[in-house]
Structures are given as structure tokens and as C-alpha cells.
Design a protein around this motif. Structure first.
Motif, mmCIF file in Angstrom:
data_model
loop_
_atom_site.group_PDB
_atom_site.id
_atom_site.type_symbol
_atom_site.label_atom_id
_atom_site.label_comp_id
_atom_site.label_asym_id
_atom_site.label_seq_id
_atom_site.Cartn_x
_atom_site.Cartn_y
_atom_site.Cartn_z
ATOM 1 N N GLY A 187 0.807 -1.208 0.000
ATOM 2 C CA GLY A 187 0.000 0.000 0.000
ATOM 3 C C GLY A 187 0.844 1.263 0.000
ATOM 4 N N LEU A 188 2.017 1.202 0.653
ATOM 5 C CA LEU A 188 2.922 2.360 0.633
ATOM 6 C C LEU A 188 3.422 2.639 -0.782
ATOM 7 C CD1 LEU A 188 5.099 1.764 3.830
ATOM 8 C CD2 LEU A 188 3.086 3.212 3.575
ATOM 9 N N LEU A 189 3.638 1.574 -1.556
ATOM 10 C CA LEU A 189 4.098 1.766 -2.932
ATOM 11 C C LEU A 189 3.070 2.522 -3.753
ATOM 12 C CD1 LEU A 189 5.654 -1.741 -3.689
ATOM 13 C CD2 LEU A 189 6.836 0.356 -3.016
ATOM 14 N N ALA A 190 1.783 2.330 -3.433
ATOM 15 C CA ALA A 190 0.735 3.028 -4.167
ATOM 16 C C ALA A 190 0.762 4.528 -3.900
ATOM 17 C CB ALA A 190 -0.626 2.446 -3.805
ATOM 18 N N GLN A 191 1.445 4.954 -2.829
ATOM 19 C CA GLN A 191 1.529 6.382 -2.506
ATOM 20 C C GLN A 191 2.711 7.077 -3.176
ATOM 21 O OE1 GLN A 191 1.298 7.037 1.791
ATOM 22 N NE2 GLN A 191 0.220 5.084 2.030
ATOM 23 N N LEU A 192 3.523 6.317 -3.894
ATOM 24 C CA LEU A 192 4.688 6.907 -4.540
ATOM 25 C C LEU A 192 4.302 7.843 -5.671
ATOM 26 C CD1 LEU A 192 7.085 3.827 -4.903
ATOM 27 C CD2 LEU A 192 7.395 5.778 -3.385
ATOM 28 N N GLU A 193 5.100 8.876 -5.822
ATOM 29 C CA GLU A 193 5.028 9.732 -7.013
ATOM 30 C C GLU A 193 6.417 9.788 -7.632
ATOM 31 O OE1 GLU A 193 3.523 13.605 -6.217
ATOM 32 O OE2 GLU A 193 1.421 12.937 -6.230
ATOM 33 N N PHE A 194 6.457 9.770 -8.951
ATOM 34 C CA PHE A 194 7.722 9.873 -9.666
ATOM 35 C C PHE A 194 7.703 11.146 -10.493
ATOM 36 C CE2 PHE A 194 10.546 9.012 -13.320
ATOM 37 C CZ PHE A 194 11.714 8.731 -12.631
ATOM 38 N N SER A 206 15.155 13.876 -11.675
ATOM 39 C CA SER A 206 14.129 12.851 -11.507
ATOM 40 C C SER A 206 14.194 12.315 -10.097
ATOM 41 C CB SER A 206 14.332 11.703 -12.507
ATOM 42 O OG SER A 206 15.544 11.029 -12.226
ATOM 43 N N GLY A 207 13.142 11.621 -9.687
ATOM 44 C CA GLY A 207 13.175 10.980 -8.383
ATOM 45 C C GLY A 207 11.802 10.585 -7.898
ATOM 46 N N PHE A 208 11.785 9.550 -7.053
ATOM 47 C CA PHE A 208 10.562 9.130 -6.386
ATOM 48 C C PHE A 208 10.366 9.961 -5.128
ATOM 49 C CE2 PHE A 208 10.854 5.071 -8.746
ATOM 50 C CZ PHE A 208 9.519 4.921 -9.083
ATOM 51 N N ASP A 209 9.111 10.223 -4.816
ATOM 52 C CA ASP A 209 8.761 10.901 -3.580
ATOM 53 C C ASP A 209 7.678 10.077 -2.905
ATOM 54 O OD1 ASP A 209 8.627 12.804 -1.567
ATOM 55 O OD2 ASP A 209 7.054 13.937 -2.585
ATOM 56 N N GLY A 210 7.861 9.767 -1.624
ATOM 57 C CA GLY A 210 6.875 8.954 -0.930
ATOM 58 C C GLY A 210 7.451 8.358 0.326
ATOM 59 N N PRO A 211 6.685 7.504 0.999
ATOM 60 C CA PRO A 211 7.079 7.014 2.317
ATOM 61 C C PRO A 211 8.019 5.815 2.311
ATOM 62 C CG PRO A 211 4.915 6.185 1.741
ATOM 63 C CD PRO A 211 5.345 7.071 0.607
ATOM 64 N N VAL A 212 8.425 5.340 1.143
ATOM 65 C CA VAL A 212 9.195 4.090 1.088
ATOM 66 C C VAL A 212 10.683 4.323 1.129
ATOM 67 C CG1 VAL A 212 9.674 2.036 -0.279
ATOM 68 C CG2 VAL A 212 7.344 2.893 -0.103
ATOM 69 N N GLY A 213 11.189 5.178 0.256
ATOM 70 C CA GLY A 213 12.628 5.380 0.166
ATOM 71 C C GLY A 213 13.069 5.318 -1.275
ATOM 72 N N LEU A 273 18.370 29.167 -20.778
ATOM 73 C CA LEU A 273 18.680 27.747 -20.603
ATOM 74 C C LEU A 273 17.608 26.845 -21.192
ATOM 75 C CD1 LEU A 273 20.060 27.761 -16.949
ATOM 76 C CD2 LEU A 273 21.356 27.754 -19.088
ATOM 77 N N GLY A 274 16.494 27.435 -21.591
ATOM 78 C CA GLY A 274 15.414 26.632 -22.154
ATOM 79 C C GLY A 274 14.287 26.441 -21.163
ATOM 80 N N ASP A 275 13.146 25.985 -21.641
ATOM 81 C CA ASP A 275 11.989 25.782 -20.795
ATOM 82 C C ASP A 275 12.066 24.422 -20.096
ATOM 83 O OD1 ASP A 275 11.086 28.191 -21.659
ATOM 84 O OD2 ASP A 275 9.705 27.378 -23.159
ATOM 85 N N LEU A 276 11.567 24.379 -18.865
ATOM 86 C CA LEU A 276 11.528 23.152 -18.096
ATOM 87 C C LEU A 276 10.115 22.580 -18.106
ATOM 88 C CD1 LEU A 276 13.628 24.095 -14.930
ATOM 89 C CD2 LEU A 276 14.373 22.837 -16.951
ATOM 90 N N VAL A 277 10.031 21.289 -18.286
ATOM 91 C CA VAL A 277 8.752 20.581 -18.248
ATOM 92 C C VAL A 277 8.885 19.435 -17.260
ATOM 93 C CG1 VAL A 277 7.068 19.230 -19.539
ATOM 94 C CG2 VAL A 277 8.210 21.177 -20.641
ATOM 95 N N THR A 278 7.978 19.366 -16.290
ATOM 96 C CA THR A 278 8.001 18.315 -15.284
ATOM 97 C C THR A 278 6.738 17.468 -15.374
ATOM 98 O OG1 THR A 278 9.322 19.650 -13.747
ATOM 99 C CG2 THR A 278 8.104 17.799 -12.814
ATOM 100 N N ASP A 279 6.922 16.183 -15.571
ATOM 101 C CA ASP A 279 5.812 15.229 -15.562
ATOM 102 C C ASP A 279 5.786 14.516 -14.221
ATOM 103 O OD1 ASP A 279 5.013 15.817 -18.142
ATOM 104 O OD2 ASP A 279 6.309 14.280 -19.040
ATOM 105 N N VAL A 280 4.597 14.396 -13.632
ATOM 106 C CA VAL A 280 4.427 13.728 -12.353
ATOM 107 C C VAL A 280 3.570 12.490 -12.564
ATOM 108 C CG1 VAL A 280 3.618 13.918 -9.973
ATOM 109 C CG2 VAL A 280 4.572 15.922 -11.128
ATOM 110 N N TYR A 281 4.096 11.326 -12.157
ATOM 111 C CA TYR A 281 3.403 10.049 -12.327
ATOM 112 C C TYR A 281 3.037 9.488 -10.956
ATOM 113 C CZ TYR A 281 5.183 10.261 -17.099
ATOM 114 O OH TYR A 281 5.466 10.646 -18.383
ATOM 115 N N SER A 282 1.872 8.880 -10.875
ATOM 116 C CA SER A 282 1.418 8.290 -9.620
ATOM 117 C C SER A 282 0.573 7.056 -9.927
ATOM 118 C CB SER A 282 0.609 9.316 -8.810
ATOM 119 O OG SER A 282 -0.544 9.721 -9.532
ATOM 120 N N GLY A 283 -0.065 6.508 -8.888
ATOM 121 C CA GLY A 283 -0.874 5.319 -9.078
ATOM 122 C C GLY A 283 -0.073 4.101 -9.470
#
Length: 406
Positions: A187-194, A206-213, A273-283
């Protein structure tokens, strides 16, 4: 590798005061239900990872914890005191008002440093060697919400005062949460965001954000990452997904994938330096392919398969240590043995009501046995109150166990 070498409990809930010196490899907690095994594991996980302000925010405690690494040791004293307020029936302790004192002494090849706070004013100070303490700017009053009172993070702050870069780097890696006795870890993995940030189509962060590590599977996901992709997925193939490959090998499943959906996109202009685009993935979730080619979701795994998958992912996420409650629950003996092998040289804190775990551990001496088994019990005290007692084996108990083991 960092280890938690000692814990001294002067005051903590209904635990009898004690001092526990942990083994650098196995630390197995034995005892009946309600004897405090999970209580101790949760406390250890909090000392490793959580904000110490959350250990027992509405209770008084007095703890001393020692971490050691290559050429250094740090002793941290934590004391939480509830403040007294006046009331119509006299003074009482207010659970909403407290003072938390933190005092760290770090000894390393580069020297000695003391890093502490004043629990009443929240003013932090640091003293290097024999020099008088000096205030730490920016840490006065209520600290920034982003400032974490995790013990390893505070030791890193002390190490920077010595310019001890090796200690700072050693303490950056992931620290353990408690691997629960059921399947909550999935269930903790389901809370991850990348989050992945692009500049001109190239990945810059890049990086994962969440309660796992931190998860090593991040590099595998990035291998196929492209700007604008609606789904990121990772299959069991390549060094980055060793834990998925291990799961397929142990269960006979042909293929396992881990995937998440794009939730949001952020864009920001950054001048020349150019435009930055950030994609956020979850679920994020797993799906699997059987040998006959049929595909099924993680919900269709058996209880034991879910436990195995969760623990293999746990080992991937927390390289420093293992804190696992009732590890063998639902696992086949062959799986238990492999999980123990995959722990490698990490320090481990384990509980088990099942003797199968003991069949998979190995001991080289009676002294190692004495230092590796922690007996937990609940004993009735005066006025009908129960006290938790934690102790290691006596010499006679260790001798009897080692003789039977050999």
C-alpha cells in the motif's frame, strides 16, 4: 555501512528502563503476543527515519541512541517533556505543550562535535572540539516544516561542521521503515510519485517521492522515459529490476511489470537555458503475466506472494538495514531462505513466532547467539499495571541454544 549499535531507554511508555547493545547482523526479537516486539521495531524505525518529534508526541520519553559507521560514532540523547500549566485543580501536564531536547555528540577521525538545542527556546548550537558553542543561524523558534529531526539527518549536520564528507555521504542512503506483518507495505508503494523534469527533451532531474525510500528501479524507468509519455512502466529485465526478476524466479511467473500513470504536467520558463517541463506520475502498481500468457493484477496474487513481492521491493528500497515484523508470515521455506540470503550483510531487526526463521539464520559462536536474541515479555507490576521488559539472552541460555544449534 551505518549500524544502530545501542539504545538506552530511561523512559518510554511502559517499558522497563534498559540498555540494549545490538549485534551488527542479526537481532531477533522473541516473545509472546503483547510483549512489545512491534513496539520496539516501531521505535527503531522512528529513530532511523522519522522526525523524532513524532516518536511519542503526547508522551514523555528519555532515550539515548548510538549509531556507528566506518571510523565514527554518534550518541544522541532525546528527551521529550510535557510542560506543566496551571488549572483550577492545580498544575497538570499539558499534552499540547512540550519541550523536546536533542543533544548529539559525534566522534570521528576529523575530531569531535556537539550539536544540541535548548528545548525551551529551540535555539540550536554547535561546538567543535574544545571551542565554545556557537548558535546555528536559521534554527531558532519553530523550525521550518521542511526541517526534519531525523537522527541520521542531524548527525549529517554535525558531520558537516567537521567537513567529514564521507560520513555525510554514508548517511544519505535510504533508511528503513518497518516492514509490517501483513501486506501494508504494498500500500505504501501506491503512494509513490515519480517526477521527471526535461529541458529540450533531455532529462535534467528525476526521483521518487513517498514514504518508502529511494528505489533502484528509478534508473530502469528512466531508461524508457520520454517527454509526454502518459504511462511509465518497468518490466523484469536488466540490472535495475533485480527484485522483479527474483520474484518471477521464485514464483514461476513469466513476467512482472511496475507502472504508473501521468497525473499532471508543469511547465516553467527558464530564460536562455530553455523551458523546463516536469511530468508527475502516480498510481504505481504491479501486473503479471503467467506462463500461458494470461495477464493479472497484483490483487490476484496469493497472500504469500504479496508478502514476498513486498519484501523484495523493501530490500531494494532500504539498503542500510532491515526492520521486519513476522517476516516468515505466508512464505514458503524456500522463499524465507532466499529472503535471508538477500539481506546480505545488512543489520537486521526481525520478529517471528515461527521457528522456520531460525532454521535460515546462521551463528558462528555462543557470543553471537547471546547478542542476537532479544527476549521480550510483559510482566504485571504494582497496581495491576503491565511493564514491558526487553533483555538479551543470559550466558547459560546462549550456551544451551548454541549447543542445540550445533
Amino acid at each position: 555501512m551505518t549500524i544502530l549499535s545501542r539504545l538506552k531507554i530511561l523512559r518510554y511508555r511502559n517499558v522497563t528502563p534498559c540498555e540494549l547493545s545490538f549485534h551488527s547482523r542479526w537481532n531477533v526479537l522473541l516473545g509472546e503476543n503483547g510483549s512489545g516486539k512491534t513496539t520496539l521495531l516501531k521505535l527503531l524505525a522512528s529513530l532511523y527515519r522519522d522526525d523524532v518529534r513524532a516518536i511519542a508526541p503526547d508522551e514523555e520519553f528519555d532515550l539515548e541512541v548510538e549509531f556507528q559507521g566506518e571510523g565514527w560514532r554518534a550518541v544522541t540523547h532525546l528527551q521529550n517533556t510535557l510542560r506543566e500549566i496551571s488549572g483550577p485543580h492545580g498544575p497538570r501536564r499539558d499534552r499540547g505543550r512540550r519541550s523536546l531536547g536533542v543533544d548529539i555528540e559525534l566522534q570521528a577521525a576529523q575530531g569531535k562535535v556537539r550539536y544540541r538545542n535548548d528545548p525551551d527556546t529551540m535555539q540550536w548550537s554547535i561546538a567543535v572540539g574544545g571551542a565554545p558553542p556557537r548558535p546555528v543561524l536559521g534554527l531558532v523558534g519553530e523550525p521550518d516544516p521542511q526541517f526534519r529531526f531525523a537522527v541520521p539527518s542531524l548527525i549529517r549536520d554535525a558531520a558537516r561542521a567537521l567537513n567529514a564528507k564521507a560520513i555525510d555521504a554514508e548517511l544519505q542512503t535510504g533508511y528503513p521503515v518497518r516492514f509490517d506483518e501483513s501486506t501494508e507495505f504494498l500500500g505504501l508503494l501506491a503512494q509513490l510519485e515519480f517526477q521527471v523534469t526535461f529541458r529540450d527533451g533531455m532529462i535534467v532531474a528525476s526521483g521518487f517521492d513517498g514514504p518508502v525510500g529511494p528505489l533502484s528501479l528509478e534508473s530502469g524507468i528512466l531508461f524508457d522515459s520520454q517527454q509526454g509519455v502518459d504511462r511509465l512502466y518497468l518490466s523484469a529485465g536488466g540490472d535495475q529490476t533485480a527484485f522483479l526478476q527474483e520474484f518471477c524466479l521464485l514464483t514461476g511467473i513469466r513476467e512482472a511489470t511496475f507502472h504508473g500513470e501521468r497525473k499532471v504536467r508543469h511547465s516553467a520558463a527558464e530564460s536562455s537555458l530553455g523551458d523546463l517541463v516536469t511530468d508527475v506520475y502516480s498510481g504505481f502498481r504491479f501486473s503479471f503475466t503467467r506462463r500461458d500468457g494470461s495477464i493479472f493484477p497484483q490483487e490476484h496474487l496469493s497472500y504469500g506472494q504479496k508478502r514476498l513481492l513486498g519484501f523484495l521491493c523493501y530490500l531494494d528500497a532500504v539498503p542500510q538495514a532491515v526492520i521486519a515484523d513476522e517476516l516468515v508470515n505466508g512464505l514458503h521455506y524456500r522463499w524465507i531462505k532466499r529472503c535471508v540470503e538477500l539481506m546480505g550483510t545488512r543489520q537486521a531487526f526481525l520478529t517471528s513466532q515461527n521457528p522456520l526463521l531460525l532454521d535460515c539464520l546462521w551463528f558462528e559462536s555462543q557470543e553471537q547467539v547471546r547478542k542476537s536474541f532479544l527476549l521480550c515479555s510483559s510482566e504485571e507490576q504494582v497496581a495491576g499495571k503491565n511493564a514491558l521488559t526487553w533483555r538479551f539472552l543470559t550466558d547459560n541460555e546462549a550456551e544451551a541454544f548454541y549447543r542445540a544449534y550445533k
